[in-house]
Design a protein around this motif. Structure first.
Motif, PDB file in Angstrom:
ATOM      1  N   LEU A 556       0.799  -1.224   0.000  1.00  0.00           N
ATOM      2  CA  LEU A 556       0.000   0.000   0.000  1.00  0.00           C
ATOM      3  C   LEU A 556       0.831   1.274   0.000  1.00  0.00           C
ATOM      4  CD1 LEU A 556      -2.849  -1.006   2.467  1.00  0.00           C
ATOM      5  CD2 LEU A 556      -2.687  -1.346   0.004  1.00  0.00           C
ATOM      6  N   SER A 557       2.096   1.188   0.402  1.00  0.00           N
ATOM      7  CA  SER A 557       2.928   2.396   0.459  1.00  0.00           C
ATOM      8  C   SER A 557       3.901   2.493  -0.710  1.00  0.00           C
ATOM      9  CB  SER A 557       3.723   2.435   1.777  1.00  0.00           C
ATOM     10  OG  SER A 557       2.866   2.490   2.889  1.00  0.00           O
ATOM     11  N   LEU A 558       3.951   1.495  -1.549  1.00  0.00           N
ATOM     12  CA  LEU A 558       4.938   1.453  -2.631  1.00  0.00           C
ATOM     13  C   LEU A 558       4.695   2.581  -3.630  1.00  0.00           C
ATOM     14  CD1 LEU A 558       7.314  -0.409  -3.584  1.00  0.00           C
ATOM     15  CD2 LEU A 558       5.671  -1.444  -5.162  1.00  0.00           C
ATOM     16  N   LEU A 594       1.572   3.773  -6.243  1.00  0.00           N
ATOM     17  CA  LEU A 594       2.691   3.673  -7.180  1.00  0.00           C
ATOM     18  C   LEU A 594       2.691   4.862  -8.131  1.00  0.00           C
ATOM     19  CD1 LEU A 594       5.050   1.801  -7.962  1.00  0.00           C
ATOM     20  CD2 LEU A 594       3.556   0.843  -9.729  1.00  0.00           C
ATOM     21  N   GLU A 595       3.826   5.569  -8.178  1.00  0.00           N
ATOM     22  CA  GLU A 595       3.953   6.745  -9.030  1.00  0.00           C
ATOM     23  C   GLU A 595       4.941   6.538 -10.167  1.00  0.00           C
ATOM     24  OE1 GLU A 595       5.003   9.931  -6.433  1.00  0.00           O
ATOM     25  OE2 GLU A 595       3.007  10.074  -5.536  1.00  0.00           O
ATOM     26  N   LYS A 596       6.027   5.804  -9.894  1.00  0.00           N
ATOM     27  CA  LYS A 596       7.048   5.582 -10.924  1.00  0.00           C
ATOM     28  C   LYS A 596       7.277   4.089 -11.104  1.00  0.00           C
ATOM     29  CE  LYS A 596       9.564   9.937 -10.349  1.00  0.00           C
ATOM     30  NZ  LYS A 596      10.893  10.582 -10.178  1.00  0.00           N
ATOM     31  N   LEU A 597       7.169   3.624 -12.345  1.00  0.00           N
ATOM     32  CA  LEU A 597       7.337   2.210 -12.676  1.00  0.00           C
ATOM     33  C   LEU A 597       8.294   2.094 -13.855  1.00  0.00           C
ATOM     34  CD1 LEU A 597       6.521  -0.806 -12.453  1.00  0.00           C
ATOM     35  CD2 LEU A 597       4.565  -0.273 -13.935  1.00  0.00           C
ATOM     36  N   GLY A 598       9.294   1.228 -13.709  1.00  0.00           N
ATOM     37  CA  GLY A 598      10.266   1.050 -14.777  1.00  0.00           C
ATOM     38  C   GLY A 598      10.540  -0.406 -15.078  1.00  0.00           C
ATOM     39  N   PHE A 599      10.550  -0.758 -16.365  1.00  0.00           N
ATOM     40  CA  PHE A 599      10.965  -2.082 -16.835  1.00  0.00           C
ATOM     41  C   PHE A 599      12.156  -1.863 -17.767  1.00  0.00           C
ATOM     42  CE2 PHE A 599       6.338  -2.598 -16.151  1.00  0.00           C
ATOM     43  CZ  PHE A 599       6.358  -3.603 -15.190  1.00  0.00           C
ATOM     44  N   ASP A 600      13.343  -2.208 -17.286  1.00  0.00           N
ATOM     45  CA  ASP A 600      14.566  -1.885 -18.015  1.00  0.00           C
ATOM     46  C   ASP A 600      15.290  -3.179 -18.395  1.00  0.00           C
ATOM     47  OD1 ASP A 600      16.812  -0.725 -19.067  1.00  0.00           O
ATOM     48  OD2 ASP A 600      17.563   0.072 -17.177  1.00  0.00           O
ATOM     49  N   SER A 623       4.610   8.084 -14.159  1.00  0.00           N
ATOM     50  CA  SER A 623       5.797   7.891 -14.979  1.00  0.00           C
ATOM     51  C   SER A 623       5.987   6.408 -15.265  1.00  0.00           C
ATOM     52  CB  SER A 623       7.034   8.453 -14.273  1.00  0.00           C
ATOM     53  OG  SER A 623       8.205   8.197 -15.034  1.00  0.00           O
ATOM     54  N   LEU A 624       6.116   6.056 -16.528  1.00  0.00           N
ATOM     55  CA  LEU A 624       6.332   4.673 -16.949  1.00  0.00           C
ATOM     56  C   LEU A 624       7.498   4.637 -17.933  1.00  0.00           C
ATOM     57  CD1 LEU A 624       5.504   1.662 -17.185  1.00  0.00           C
ATOM     58  CD2 LEU A 624       3.882   2.346 -18.966  1.00  0.00           C
ATOM     59  N   LYS A 625       8.486   3.769 -17.633  1.00  0.00           N
ATOM     60  CA  LYS A 625       9.664   3.651 -18.487  1.00  0.00           C
ATOM     61  C   LYS A 625       9.827   2.194 -18.909  1.00  0.00           C
ATOM     62  CE  LYS A 625      14.696   4.380 -18.555  1.00  0.00           C
ATOM     63  NZ  LYS A 625      15.873   4.842 -17.786  1.00  0.00           N
ATOM     64  N   ILE A 626       9.955   1.986 -20.216  1.00  0.00           N
ATOM     65  CA  ILE A 626      10.131   0.635 -20.767  1.00  0.00           C
ATOM     66  C   ILE A 626      11.295   0.675 -21.754  1.00  0.00           C
ATOM     67  CG2 ILE A 626       9.079  -1.189 -22.152  1.00  0.00           C
ATOM     68  CD1 ILE A 626       6.353  -0.245 -21.136  1.00  0.00           C
ATOM     69  N   THR A 627      12.315  -0.160 -21.503  1.00  0.00           N
ATOM     70  CA  THR A 627      13.466  -0.174 -22.405  1.00  0.00           C
ATOM     71  C   THR A 627      13.882  -1.598 -22.735  1.00  0.00           C
ATOM     72  OG1 THR A 627      15.146  -0.180 -20.657  1.00  0.00           O
ATOM     73  CG2 THR A 627      14.304   1.952 -21.343  1.00  0.00           C
ATOM     74  N   LYS A 628      14.321  -1.800 -23.954  1.00  0.00           N
ATOM     75  CA  LYS A 628      14.924  -3.035 -24.448  1.00  0.00           C
ATOM     76  C   LYS A 628      14.070  -4.261 -24.128  1.00  0.00           C
ATOM     77  CE  LYS A 628      19.416  -5.073 -25.312  1.00  0.00           C
ATOM     78  NZ  LYS A 628      20.860  -5.127 -24.976  1.00  0.00           N
TER      79      LYS A 628
END
Length: 679
Positions: A556-558, A594-600, A623-628
């Motif tokens: 819940l706090s992530l 959840l505010e920032k999520l990244g799949f790198d 914010s969502l980041k997806i790379t490679k």
């Protein structure tokens, strides 16, 4: 002695209060000193009850009380002497305990010579009282006034790390804190008719000075004049609703209706609190708040139903999201000290009661210490406490400066160590961790060397109730060209067992797992039992053999999640949001913050399934980041749900041909992708 002090201190305080009202500070030529004396006396009398109890078994406290008594008698002698001189040498009746003075204090200062002498003596009294009060913080006395209330089930005789409203003037350095305090006082006292209760927030990193600033505001005379009642409660993390309600109720004057050792429930405490604040204009300070639940779900109803218009709540928190969730109309960010102010704070920790003139000889070393403490007040005061035990020599100060460079760990005894990095998980090194109960920062690397899971039980991580940051690391198994090496099946099962035993405590805020080469990440990460309810940040990197992400939606706090270099993952679906053993869960409770999520660099990732059952998940992601990766498309459910999304970054997504219908995006970044449509 308790009766004498309890009677004398309020009496002296009243005399000083009268003096302030008559503007005697101007006659004495010591503007502010009289008010300072009044405030100091008020703070000291509030802790006398607890001090008297503790002195029975604690010789250090007994010595402190005796010193306070000596100062009080000297203060009384000063006043008696001046009244005698004002009366032409006739000694007035002894003024304590509780007997009014026979000569108005005002008449003592018509003679400018007497006024000058009195001014010098008041300054000296303030210096001595400040010394006494400053050392009172070592004993963590519990205040008996409504200003500062202990939580139930937190014995006053223990050092539990709770804060109180007692302000140490030596901690107030620089013009910035006065500017900040003035701005907050204005925010608290400005007329605002929108609601009868308004929240104001103070936020910033741990140890940066939020509590000190709030104490300064709490003690401000303008605040004292504005509110009928001021209540201070340190909330912290592990507090239940009954404890919190009881604490605030006592602060509001309602504690006499309940015994301290009783266990009333919310149904009786909430109405009692409402009665306690009824018709009053209240300032409630909630210090060290970790969840908006403390206000939104526990205290708010009683205050809104009972308190008079103009009531304010001042909350200090490390997490700005907490202040926002509490609907704070004004949020103040506390910044680090300027280096010169840091030096002043360091000096204040070591010069009181000693010759201050020679301290400037150590300024170069002192500025080095301040820099190594990153200009954080808490770190500076910690080092200053150590300097008090050292001789004033360059050698000793340089030794402390070198110690400060090692995360401040080596400047305290081992059992109070706050930070530790163990490289190589031998039986001995992990077993020794079990005794370090005060750790807040822990790195364990080379965990592949732990040959049995029984070794991993030795640190007793769940028993470390101060642990905030945990990093569990194995040597990476990803070689050049992203090739996985040393792929031995037996090692995979072994590392899974080791990580399973390294279950962190509930209080953990930041978790980092690097180089994990098992198939399945620890089950404690996917627990649906609120086990990690304060966890804010997760970083999973180089998880080479994991084919499925853990269920993390229940956290819940992530607010930050990064998955980096997990080449074996090909699909992300419902299992990422909730565990299979959780049959029902409010959709809005899936990744609610959840505010920032990244799949790198999820090189094998092809599909992200987002069904209708997830249509309200991740309501606050921006914010969502997806790379490679090999992701082919964005699910319509994902596109529809992420209405809060403002930033989308896509890089080296070789199979993605379209990015469409993200209508509210303000920032779209596309790098090294094949030709595609973006709209």
């Amino acid at each position: 002695m308790a009766m004498i002090l309890d009677a004398f201190v309020p009496m002296l305080g009243r005399m000083v209060a009268d003096a302030v009202k008559e503007r005697l500070d101007m006659l004495l030529g010591v503007p502010g000193e009289m008010e300072r004396l009044e405030v100091t006396l008020e703070d000291l009398v509030n802790v006398l009850g607890d001090a008297e109890m503790k002195r029975i078994t604690d010789t250090a406290v007994d010595a402190w009380v005796r010193e306070l008594k000596d100062v009080m008698y000297d203060a009384d002698d000063v006043l008696d002497q001046r009244r005698m001189e004002a009366c032409g040498g006739d000694a007035p009746k002894r003024s304590f305990p509780g007997v009014g003075c026979c000569v108005p204090l005002f008449t003592c200062f018509r003679d400018p010579v007497l006024a000058h002498d009195m001014a010098a003596q008041i300054k000296e009294l303030n210096r001595r009282l400040e010394s006494v009060r400053r050392r009172s913080s070592m004993f963590r006395f519990v205040s008996a006034s409504s200003s500062s209330v202990p939580l139930r089930q937190q014995p006053a005789s223990t050092s539990n790390g709770k804060t109180s409203s007692v302000i140490v003037h030596a901690d107030l350095v620089g013009e910035k804190i006065e500017q900040d305090a003035n701005a907050l006082v204005e925010a608290l006292t400005t007329d605002d008719q929108r609601e009868n209760v308004i929240v104001v927030g103070i936020t910033g990193a741990g140890g940066i000075g939020k509590t000190t600033l709030s104490k300064r505001v709490f003690a401000d005379q303008r605040v004292r004049d504005e509110f009928d009642l001021r209540v201070w409660v340190c909330v912290s993390q592990d507090v239940n609703e009954a404890d919190l309600l009881w604490s605030v109720m006592v602060g509001a004057g309602g504690g006499h209706h309940h015994h301290h050792d009783a266990t009333p429930d919310r149904s009786s405490l909430e109405p009692a609190l409402q009665r306690g604040v009824s018709g009053k204009k209240v300032l409630l300070v909630l210090d060290d708040v970790w969840s908006e639940v403390a206000w939104n779900e526990v205290l708010q109803n009683a205050f809104r139903a009972g308190a008079r218009g103009g009531t304010r709540v001042l909350v200090t928190t490390r997490k700005v999201t907490v202040a926002r969730q509490m609907k704070a109309v004004h949020i103040h960010w506390v910044k680090k000290l300027k280096p010169e102010d840091g030096w002043r704070l360091l000096k204040n920790q070591v010069v009181l009661g000693r010759n201050p003139t020679d301290i400037e000889n150590f300024k170069d070393i002192g500025m080095e210490i301040v820099t190594r403490c990153d200009c954080l007040p808490l770190a500076i005061k910690t080092v200053g406490g150590l300097l008090c035990t050292k001789e004033r020599t360059s050698r000793d100060w340089e030794e402390v400066s070198r110690s400060a460079a090692c995360l401040l760990g080596s400047i305290v005894r081992l059992h109070k160590l706050r930070a530790l990095h163990i490289k190589g998980a031998s039986w001995n090194s992990l077993e020794e961790l079990g005794h370090l109960s005060q750790l807040s920062l822990l790195y364990l690397s080379n965990l592949e060397k732990a040959r049995t899971s029984s070794v991993a039980k030795k640190p007793n991580l769940q028993g470390k109730h101060h642990l905030r940051y945990l990093s569990l690391e194995c040597t990476t198994r990803i070689g050049s060209g992203s090739q996985i090496k040393d792929n031995i099946q037996q090692d995979k099962h072994q590392i899974e067992d080791v990580f399973e035993e390294l279950c962190p405590p509930t209080c953990l805020e930041n978790l980092s797992l690097l180089g994990f080469f098992g198939h399945q990440l620890p089950k404690w990460m996917s627990s649906g039992k609120m086990a990690l309810k304060y966890l804010r940040s997760i970083k999973l990197e180089d998880c080479t053999n994991c084919e499925q992400l853990p269920a993390l939606g229940h956290l819940l706090s992530l607010d930050f999640l990064l998955i980096k270099h997990a080449p074996s993952i090909t699909r992300i679906g419902n299992e990422f949001f909730r565990s299979s053993n959780v049959t029902q869960m409010n959709q809005q409770m899936l990744f609610p913050r959840l505010e920032k999520l990244g799949f790198d660099r999820l090189d094998g990732w092809e599909e992200w399934i987002w069904g209708k059952e997830l249509e309200q998940a991740m309501p606050n992601i921006f914010s969502l980041k997806i790379t490679k990766c090999k992701l082919k498309y964005f699910s319509p459910g994902l596109v529809h749900q992420t209405r809060a999304l403002k930033e989308l970054i896509i890089s080296e997504a070789c199979n993605l041909t379209s990015v469409a219908n993200f209508l509210l995006l303000s920032d779209l970044h596309l790098y090294a992708n094949p030709t595609r449509n973006a709209c």
